[in-house]
Motif scaffolding. Structure first.
Motif, PDB file in Angstrom:
ATOM      1  N   GLU A 154     -26.397 -33.231   1.257  1.00 44.15           N
ATOM      2  CA  GLU A 154     -25.396 -32.192   1.055  1.00 44.15           C
ATOM      3  C   GLU A 154     -24.142 -32.206   0.075  1.00 44.15           C
ATOM      4  OE1 GLU A 154     -23.772 -31.228   5.397  1.00 44.15           O
ATOM      5  OE2 GLU A 154     -24.075 -29.362   3.967  1.00 44.15           O
ATOM      6  N   CYS A 175     -28.845 -24.223  13.928  1.00 42.67           N
ATOM      7  CA  CYS A 175     -29.286 -24.540  12.793  1.00 42.67           C
ATOM      8  C   CYS A 175     -28.590 -25.584  11.940  1.00 42.67           C
ATOM      9  CB  CYS A 175     -29.077 -23.404  11.497  1.00 42.67           C
ATOM     10  SG  CYS A 175     -30.012 -21.887  11.803  1.00 42.67           S
ATOM     11  N   GLY A 176     -29.281 -26.381  11.278  1.00 43.96           N
ATOM     12  CA  GLY A 176     -28.437 -27.500  10.493  1.00 43.96           C
ATOM     13  C   GLY A 176     -27.753 -28.637  11.219  1.00 43.96           C
ATOM     14  N   THR A 177     -26.415 -28.904  11.164  1.00 45.31           N
ATOM     15  CA  THR A 177     -25.808 -29.991  11.759  1.00 45.31           C
ATOM     16  C   THR A 177     -25.640 -29.595  13.338  1.00 45.31           C
ATOM     17  OG1 THR A 177     -24.529 -30.791   9.992  1.00 45.31           O
ATOM     18  CG2 THR A 177     -23.473 -30.881  12.231  1.00 45.31           C
ATOM     19  N   ALA A 178     -25.640 -28.133  13.775  1.00 42.92           N
ATOM     20  CA  ALA A 178     -25.446 -27.497  15.026  1.00 42.92           C
ATOM     21  C   ALA A 178     -27.006 -28.146  15.684  1.00 42.92           C
ATOM     22  CB  ALA A 178     -24.982 -26.284  14.986  1.00 42.92           C
ATOM     23  N   THR A 187     -24.269 -17.365  11.965  1.00 46.05           N
ATOM     24  CA  THR A 187     -25.357 -17.701  11.583  1.00 46.05           C
ATOM     25  C   THR A 187     -26.486 -16.788  11.771  1.00 46.05           C
ATOM     26  OG1 THR A 187     -24.531 -20.030  11.495  1.00 46.05           O
ATOM     27  CG2 THR A 187     -27.193 -19.411  10.948  1.00 46.05           C
ATOM     28  N   LEU A 215     -28.497 -35.824   6.522  1.00 47.73           N
ATOM     29  CA  LEU A 215     -28.190 -34.305   6.113  1.00 47.73           C
ATOM     30  C   LEU A 215     -26.766 -34.376   5.172  1.00 47.73           C
ATOM     31  CD1 LEU A 215     -28.586 -31.288   5.880  1.00 47.73           C
ATOM     32  CD2 LEU A 215     -27.501 -31.262   8.049  1.00 47.73           C
ATOM     33  N   LYS A 216     -25.878 -34.877   5.836  1.00 45.92           N
ATOM     34  CA  LYS A 216     -24.402 -34.980   5.453  1.00 45.92           C
ATOM     35  C   LYS A 216     -24.485 -35.738   3.997  1.00 45.92           C
ATOM     36  CE  LYS A 216     -22.842 -33.303   7.510  1.00 45.92           C
ATOM     37  NZ  LYS A 216     -22.436 -32.357   8.301  1.00 45.92           N
ATOM     38  N   VAL A 233     -23.915 -19.092   7.153  1.00 42.79           N
ATOM     39  CA  VAL A 233     -25.147 -18.404   6.292  1.00 42.79           C
ATOM     40  C   VAL A 233     -25.328 -17.016   7.111  1.00 42.79           C
ATOM     41  CG1 VAL A 233     -27.450 -19.109   5.874  1.00 42.79           C
ATOM     42  CG2 VAL A 233     -25.755 -20.905   5.698  1.00 42.79           C
ATOM     43  N   SER A 265     -23.302 -22.982  17.407  1.00 44.27           N
ATOM     44  CA  SER A 265     -23.033 -22.500  16.024  1.00 44.27           C
ATOM     45  C   SER A 265     -21.373 -22.730  15.778  1.00 44.27           C
ATOM     46  CB  SER A 265     -23.321 -21.140  15.620  1.00 44.27           C
ATOM     47  OG  SER A 265     -23.008 -20.588  14.546  1.00 44.27           O
ATOM     48  N   GLN A 266     -21.085 -23.424  14.788  1.00 43.17           N
ATOM     49  CA  GLN A 266     -19.601 -23.485  14.491  1.00 43.17           C
ATOM     50  C   GLN A 266     -18.946 -22.071  13.962  1.00 43.17           C
ATOM     51  OE1 GLN A 266     -16.178 -23.529  12.575  1.00 43.17           O
ATOM     52  NE2 GLN A 266     -17.811 -23.056  10.932  1.00 43.17           N
ATOM     53  N   SER A 267     -19.611 -21.494  13.018  1.00 47.61           N
ATOM     54  CA  SER A 267     -19.298 -20.170  12.569  1.00 47.61           C
ATOM     55  C   SER A 267     -19.492 -18.987  13.710  1.00 47.61           C
ATOM     56  CB  SER A 267     -19.793 -19.738  11.277  1.00 47.61           C
ATOM     57  OG  SER A 267     -21.224 -19.638  11.753  1.00 47.61           O
ATOM     58  N   VAL A 320     -17.166 -27.538   3.685  1.00 47.62           N
ATOM     59  CA  VAL A 320     -18.738 -26.787   4.098  1.00 47.62           C
ATOM     60  C   VAL A 320     -19.564 -27.973   4.882  1.00 47.62           C
ATOM     61  CG1 VAL A 320     -20.736 -26.302   2.706  1.00 47.62           C
ATOM     62  CG2 VAL A 320     -18.614 -25.349   1.894  1.00 47.62           C
ATOM     63  N   ALA A 321     -19.364 -29.155   4.634  1.00 50.87           N
ATOM     64  CA  ALA A 321     -19.986 -30.120   5.320  1.00 50.87           C
ATOM     65  C   ALA A 321     -19.373 -30.043   6.727  1.00 50.87           C
ATOM     66  CB  ALA A 321     -20.265 -31.374   4.697  1.00 50.87           C
ATOM     67  N   SER A 322     -20.151 -29.897   7.783  1.00 49.47           N
ATOM     68  CA  SER A 322     -19.423 -29.832   9.162  1.00 49.47           C
ATOM     69  C   SER A 322     -19.349 -31.305   9.480  1.00 49.47           C
ATOM     70  CB  SER A 322     -20.373 -29.110  10.150  1.00 49.47           C
ATOM     71  OG  SER A 322     -19.870 -28.939  11.204  1.00 49.47           O
TER      72      SER A 322
HETATM   73  C1  F6R Z   1     -23.991 -29.110   7.504  1.00 50.41           C
HETATM   74  C2  F6R Z   1     -23.616 -27.668   8.012  1.00 50.41           C
HETATM   75  C3  F6R Z   1     -24.795 -26.713   8.284  1.00 50.41           C
HETATM   76  C4  F6R Z   1     -24.340 -25.832   9.260  1.00 50.41           C
HETATM   77  C5  F6R Z   1     -25.581 -24.787   9.594  1.00 50.41           C
HETATM   78  C6  F6R Z   1     -25.272 -23.907  10.908  1.00 50.41           C
HETATM   79  O1  F6R Z   1     -23.102 -29.997   6.958  1.00 50.41           O
HETATM   80  O2  F6R Z   1     -22.669 -27.280   7.854  1.00 50.41           O
HETATM   81  O3  F6R Z   1     -25.946 -27.241   8.477  1.00 50.41           O
HETATM   82  O4  F6R Z   1     -24.246 -26.645  10.458  1.00 50.41           O
HETATM   83  O5  F6R Z   1     -25.533 -23.820   8.526  1.00 50.41           O
HETATM   84  O6  F6R Z   1     -23.807 -23.499  10.803  1.00 50.41           O
HETATM   85  P1  F6R Z   1     -23.310 -22.706  12.169  1.00 50.41           P
HETATM   86  O7  F6R Z   1     -22.755 -24.091  12.987  1.00 50.41           O
HETATM   87  O8  F6R Z   1     -21.867 -22.050  11.700  1.00 50.41           O
HETATM   88  O9  F6R Z   1     -24.139 -21.980  12.656  1.00 50.41           O
END
Ligand code: F6R
Length: 361
Positions: free
Chosen positions: A240, A52-55, A104, A236-237, A358, A99-101, A150-152
């Motif tokens: 947001e 999702c998103g940045t990933a 998600t 996106l960056k 998220v 996924s960073q976190s 919050v912004a990756s």
């Molecule tokens: C944008 C951002 C989000 C995450 C997205 C996925 O700067 O941080 O778009 O990239 O919510 O989150 P993860 O990587 O944690 O699954």
């Protein structure tokens, strides 16, 4: 805890040469690519990348790499679409979840959908104890360190690095790259931390440009090849954290619609290293200039010499060998968003309506 920086985001942008260096030392040991044996791409017919998103944009960049470096067909999708469209999956394939976190909800559900249907599910995560890391057959760390903003930012460049290393392994496994070609690509990756320091040195210049970008209602980002998904990430960056409407487009798509938006009030940020597609991107950029769009060209010395004339401004990045320029150009994209948000006075570490992780769909 912010290490002298005003915001976590600024600290995390600045940390990238160091964390990327750590990740490089982990994944590249001399000429050896340090990835698990099971991750053998030799006979795989397809790679599916979901996030999702940045990933997701990191996956979108990686598709170019897996296809060009390894001849491996790739499918990419955002997790919220992938999980509900009942995609058929060849048994003889890998599915990758970035996924960073690692928490998600949609990405986790997409992983659960793939389990048992593919040869391996692979997690590319920053948090090794996360649900996605635990549930995947294999978990690879991106080694970015804790990301608070919050912004990756640093997670994005470290995701790209892990994916680049995987693409090189795939290239070797599949006989698509010779040992010498792979070694040359490894040298390109190892040069990145140094180049990133030079990219960070443009921060003050970017802050000056941002004062004007902050006045805009809409901003477009253009790129071609692997720089196209980076244009999406830049947009996106920016949206947001600065709340300015921004869109990324493939340069060649401009004339198929978005060019109607261009007038003198619309800044157009063109991300274009002097690569084999440069001339094509420049001709798209000139179409923007002919309609009085305000072009900011992000390029290298060669690109600036050939094409900076008539632009509103240009930024010079150090030269980087193809195809890894997106890892370096992520930094000016992040700095443009950061400084524009600062000029607007928004809360860059805690943008409105957004959460770091998220966990509901
Ligand atoms: C944008 C951002 C989000 C995450 C997205 C996925 O700067 O941080 O778009 O990239 O919510 O989150 P993860 O990587 O944690 O699954």
């Amino acid at each position: 805890e912010k290490g002298g920086y005003k915001h976590f985001m600024a600290k995390e942008i600045a940390e990238q040469p160091v964390v990327l260096g750590d990740a490089l030392r982990h994944y590249l040991k001399a000429d050896h690519i340090n990835l698990p044996e099971e991750l053998d791409f030799s006979n795989i017919e397809r790679l599916t990348l979901v996030a999702c998103g940045t990933a997701f944009y990191a996956c979108s960049v990686a598709k170019y790499w897996f296809e060009s470096l390894a001849g491996l067909p790739c499918e990419i999708d955002v997790a919220s679409e992938f999980r509900y469209r009942e995609p058929p999956l060849p048994k003889n394939s890998f599915a990758l979840f970035v996924s960073q976190s690692g928490e998600t909800a949609d990405t986790l559900a997409a992983l659960r959908y793939c389990k048992g249907k593919v040869a391996h599910t692979v997690a590319v995560v920053n948090v090794p104890t996360s649900s996605i890391a635990r549930e995947a057959d294999l978990a690879l760390p991106i080694l970015a360190g804790i990301e608070v903003g919050v912004a990756s930012t640093k997670a994005f460049s470290c995701q790209l690095l892990a994916l680049a290393v995987m693409a090189l392994k795939a290239g070797r496994d599949r006989g698509h790259l010779s040992a010498a070609q792979a070694a040359a690509h490894m040298d390109t990756l190892r040069a990145l931390p140094g180049l990133m320091n030079a990219a960070l040195a443009t921060s003050d210049e970017i802050a000056r440009l941002a004062a004007q970008l902050a006045e805009a209602q809409d901003i477009l980002f253009l790129g071609r090849g692997a720089m196209y998904p980076l244009a999406l990430e830049g947009a996106l960056k920016l949206k947001e954290i600065s709340y300015i409407h921004a869109e990324g487009y493939a340069s060649g798509e401009l004339k198929h619609g978005p060019i109607a938006l261009i007038d003198r009030t619309v800044p157009v940020i063109v991300m274009a290293p002097h690569d084999r597609l440069f001339d094509k991107t420049v001709s798209n950029m000139q179409e923007v200039m002919a309609r009085h769009g305000k072009v900011l060209l992000v390029t290298d010395a060669k690109g600036a010499t050939t094409a900076a004339e008539g632009t509103w401004a240009h930024l010079r990045m150090p030269e980087v060998a193809e195809p890894f320029a997106p890892i370096l150009y992520a930094l000016p994209a992040q700095l443009l968003a950061y400084h524009t948000a600062i000029a607007k006075g928004t809360d860059v570490d805690q943008p409105r309506n957004l959460a770091k992780s998220v966990t509901v769909e």
